[in-house]
Scaffold this active site. Structure first.
Site, PDB file in Angstrom:
ATOM      1  CB  CYS A  77       4.286   8.655   3.905  1.00 48.05           C
ATOM      2  SG  CYS A  77       4.145  10.261   3.173  1.00 48.05           S
ATOM      3  CB  CYS A 111       3.413   7.060   0.551  1.00 46.93           C
ATOM      4  SG  CYS A 111       4.748   8.460   0.459  1.00 46.93           S
TER       5      CYS A 111
END
Length: 173
Positions: free
Chosen positions: A134, A131
């Site tokens: 993130c 991700c």
């Protein structure tokens, strides 16, 4: 069974992975809470039960109950957040990025240990899960707190190796 013993069960074609586990267990770039917390978070993040059991055994006498719980919590909340935020990043419809997540993630604000260590665990699991949003978010918090690139890289190296250990073991057991 320790992590090194667990890695020792990997086939010969994964010799590099076995050696990397030993090297990372002996590395000193991360203090013990960061190192073993990252190992534990990444084991849980792998979703591979035998690897989780080996990491739990390895970390049992090296982490406080609070640090072990925070590592587990980082894996769990990143399992959720990495899916959600990767979706908002990859979706062609930009509207999702401006919508509130409406997902409970209070542990990020109150992990029970030093927030910087929790962010490091979260970054490592986010790297495993791919991700980018993130990764960027956790890395920014870590850099703002003065964490060096070498420490961040150390945590991500653990994530990479733990992902490989879980993948190889799952395919061969």
């Amino acid at each position: 069974m320790s992590l090194k013993e667990f890695a020792g069960t990997l086939p010969d074609y994964a010799k590099d992975i076995r050696l990397n586990v030993g090297s990372l267990l002996n590395e000193t770039i991360l203090n013990d809470q960061r190192k073993y917390g990252t190992f534990l978070a990444c084991a849980h993040g792998s979703g591979h039960k035998p690897l989780v059991e080996a990491a739990e055994a390895e970390c049992a006498d090296k982490l406080s109950p609070e640090a072990a719980n925070a590592a587990r919590a980082a894996a769990v909340v990143m399992a959720m957040n990495n899916v959600y935020y990767r979706f908002t990043h990859l979706a062609g419809n930009q509207e999702y990025r401006n919508m509130p997540a409406k997902l409970r993630m209070n542990v990020i604000g109150a992990p029970g240990i030093d927030k910087v260590d929790f962010e490091l665990f979260s970054l490592a699991v986010s790297a495993m899960n791919g991700c980018g949003m993130c990764i960027d978010s956790h890395e920014a918090v870590l850099k703002k707190a003065g964490v060096t690139a070498e420490v961040i890289q150390g945590a991500v190296r653990i994530a990479a190796v733990m992902q490989a250990v879980g993948t190889v073991h799952a395919a061969t057991s």
